[in-house]
Design a protein around this motif. Structure first.
Motif, PDB file in Angstrom:
ATOM      1  N   PHE A   1      46.023 -33.117 -13.016  1.00 22.72           N
ATOM      2  CA  PHE A   1      46.809 -33.953 -12.115  1.00 22.72           C
ATOM      3  C   PHE A   1      47.771 -34.835 -12.914  1.00 22.72           C
ATOM      4  N   ALA A   2      47.263 -35.424 -14.000  1.00 22.61           N
ATOM      5  CA  ALA A   2      48.117 -36.265 -14.849  1.00 22.61           C
ATOM      6  C   ALA A   2      49.272 -35.442 -15.415  1.00 22.61           C
ATOM      7  N   ASP A   3      48.998 -34.211 -15.820  1.00 25.41           N
ATOM      8  CA  ASP A   3      50.061 -33.335 -16.324  1.00 25.41           C
ATOM      9  C   ASP A   3      51.081 -33.026 -15.229  1.00 25.41           C
ATOM     10  N   ALA A   4      50.580 -32.793 -14.015  1.00 23.92           N
ATOM     11  CA  ALA A   4      51.490 -32.495 -12.902  1.00 23.92           C
ATOM     12  C   ALA A   4      52.362 -33.703 -12.583  1.00 23.92           C
ATOM     13  N   VAL A   5      51.770 -34.886 -12.602  1.00 24.56           N
ATOM     14  CA  VAL A   5      52.542 -36.100 -12.333  1.00 24.56           C
ATOM     15  C   VAL A   5      53.570 -36.326 -13.443  1.00 24.56           C
TER      16      VAL A   5
ATOM     17  N   ALA B   1      62.891 -32.198  -1.123  1.00 31.57           N
ATOM     18  CA  ALA B   1      63.776 -31.348  -0.316  1.00 31.57           C
ATOM     19  C   ALA B   1      63.096 -30.042   0.088  1.00 31.57           C
ATOM     20  N   GLY B   2      61.863 -29.834  -0.373  1.00 28.70           N
ATOM     21  CA  GLY B   2      61.148 -28.609  -0.027  1.00 28.70           C
ATOM     22  C   GLY B   2      61.571 -27.411  -0.845  1.00 28.70           C
ATOM     23  N   GLU B   3      62.256 -27.654  -1.961  1.00 30.53           N
ATOM     24  CA  GLU B   3      62.770 -26.562  -2.779  1.00 30.53           C
ATOM     25  C   GLU B   3      61.836 -26.170  -3.916  1.00 30.53           C
ATOM     26  N   ASP B   4      60.778 -26.940  -4.135  1.00 38.01           N
ATOM     27  CA  ASP B   4      59.873 -26.661  -5.258  1.00 38.01           C
ATOM     28  C   ASP B   4      58.503 -26.267  -4.728  1.00 38.01           C
ATOM     29  N   GLY B   5      58.371 -25.014  -4.367  1.00 34.75           N
ATOM     30  CA  GLY B   5      57.097 -24.514  -3.860  1.00 34.75           C
ATOM     31  C   GLY B   5      56.025 -24.485  -4.919  1.00 34.75           C
ATOM     32  N   ASP B   6      56.436 -24.324  -6.188  1.00 34.08           N
ATOM     33  CA  ASP B   6      55.473 -24.290  -7.291  1.00 34.08           C
ATOM     34  C   ASP B   6      54.726 -25.612  -7.401  1.00 34.08           C
ATOM     35  N   LEU B   7      55.433 -26.732  -7.292  1.00 32.10           N
ATOM     36  CA  LEU B   7      54.800 -28.042  -7.371  1.00 32.10           C
ATOM     37  C   LEU B   7      53.808 -28.218  -6.235  1.00 32.10           C
ATOM     38  N   ALA B   8      54.198 -27.832  -5.040  1.00 26.73           N
ATOM     39  CA  ALA B   8      53.305 -27.952  -3.890  1.00 26.73           C
ATOM     40  C   ALA B   8      52.056 -27.105  -4.094  1.00 26.73           C
ATOM     41  N   ARG B   9      52.206 -25.901  -4.614  1.00 19.64           N
ATOM     42  CA  ARG B   9      51.046 -25.040  -4.857  1.00 19.64           C
ATOM     43  C   ARG B   9      50.131 -25.643  -5.912  1.00 19.64           C
ATOM     44  N   ARG B  10      50.714 -26.205  -6.988  1.00 19.85           N
ATOM     45  CA  ARG B  10      49.895 -26.819  -8.034  1.00 19.85           C
ATOM     46  C   ARG B  10      49.110 -28.005  -7.488  1.00 19.85           C
ATOM     47  N   LEU B  11      49.773 -28.843  -6.688  1.00 15.19           N
ATOM     48  CA  LEU B  11      49.081 -30.001  -6.125  1.00 15.19           C
ATOM     49  C   LEU B  11      47.986 -29.584  -5.148  1.00 15.19           C
ATOM     50  N   GLU B  12      48.246 -28.550  -4.347  1.00 15.23           N
ATOM     51  CA  GLU B  12      47.219 -28.046  -3.434  1.00 15.23           C
ATOM     52  C   GLU B  12      46.034 -27.493  -4.215  1.00 15.23           C
ATOM     53  N   SER B  13      46.306 -26.808  -5.313  1.00  9.26           N
ATOM     54  CA  SER B  13      45.247 -26.263  -6.154  1.00  9.26           C
ATOM     55  C   SER B  13      44.401 -27.383  -6.761  1.00  9.26           C
ATOM     56  N   LEU B  14      45.064 -28.444  -7.219  1.00  8.45           N
ATOM     57  CA  LEU B  14      44.336 -29.586  -7.781  1.00  8.45           C
ATOM     58  C   LEU B  14      43.476 -30.253  -6.721  1.00  8.45           C
ATOM     59  N   GLU B  15      44.035 -30.416  -5.541  1.00 12.05           N
ATOM     60  CA  GLU B  15      43.277 -31.038  -4.459  1.00 12.05           C
ATOM     61  C   GLU B  15      42.058 -30.201  -4.101  1.00 12.05           C
ATOM     62  N   SER B  16      42.240 -28.906  -4.029  1.00 17.40           N
ATOM     63  CA  SER B  16      41.129 -28.013  -3.713  1.00 17.40           C
ATOM     64  C   SER B  16      40.051 -28.061  -4.785  1.00 17.40           C
ATOM     65  N   SER B  17      40.479 -28.069  -6.046  1.00 22.19           N
ATOM     66  CA  SER B  17      39.529 -28.136  -7.160  1.00 22.19           C
ATOM     67  C   SER B  17      38.730 -29.418  -7.110  1.00 22.19           C
ATOM     68  N   PHE B  18      39.405 -30.526  -6.834  1.00 22.74           N
ATOM     69  CA  PHE B  18      38.726 -31.819  -6.768  1.00 22.74           C
ATOM     70  C   PHE B  18      37.767 -31.859  -5.589  1.00 22.74           C
ATOM     71  N   ASP B  19      38.207 -31.355  -4.423  1.00 25.61           N
ATOM     72  CA  ASP B  19      37.362 -31.341  -3.235  1.00 25.61           C
ATOM     73  C   ASP B  19      36.099 -30.518  -3.448  1.00 25.61           C
ATOM     74  N   ASP B  20      36.204 -29.446  -4.220  1.00 26.12           N
ATOM     75  CA  ASP B  20      35.040 -28.600  -4.496  1.00 26.12           C
ATOM     76  C   ASP B  20      33.986 -29.338  -5.318  1.00 26.12           C
ATOM     77  N   CYS B  21      34.426 -30.316  -6.103  1.00 23.31           N
ATOM     78  CA  CYS B  21      33.490 -31.068  -6.950  1.00 23.31           C
ATOM     79  C   CYS B  21      32.709 -32.127  -6.182  1.00 23.31           C
TER      80      CYS B  21
END
Length: 100
Positions: free
Chosen positions: A56-60, A79-99
């Motif tokens: 998360f710190a790396d993403a920020v 602007a909704g143009e960076d789908g990669d960032l959204a996917r990375r943040l969703e992945s981090l959130e999912s990983s954290f929620d699993d813990c």
């Protein structure tokens, strides 16, 4: 640390090598248990949480980056143009929620 103080008292009171070893073993056991390092499941969860926090710190930190045209990654994400960032943040959130 109370465990260290107790260990020092035990060392002062020990009269044989066996008593010294027993005092050291008791000190290590107390540290492991109180530090939650005794349970493998807890250690695994803490490791995943730590890795997720680093990711998360790396993403920020990457939010300061700019693309080749000098456009901020933050502006692209807003602007909704960076789908990669959204996917990375969703992945981090999912990983954290699993813990937790």
């Amino acid at each position: 640390d109370p465990n260290w103080a107790a260990f020092e008292r035990s060392l002062d009171e020990a009269s044989t090598v066996d008593e010294l070893i027993a005092a050291h073993d008791a000190f290590l056991d107390a540290c492991l248990k109180e530090g939650m390092l005794f349970w493998p499941t807890t250690l695994r969860r803490l490791d995943v949480i730590a890795k997720t926090c680093v990711a998360f710190a790396d993403a920020v930190a990457s939010l300061d980056d700019e693309d080749d045209a000098g456009v901020s990654v933050v502006n692209q994400a807003v602007a909704g143009e960076d789908g990669d960032l959204a996917r990375r943040l969703e992945s981090l959130e999912s990983s954290f929620d699993d813990c937790v």
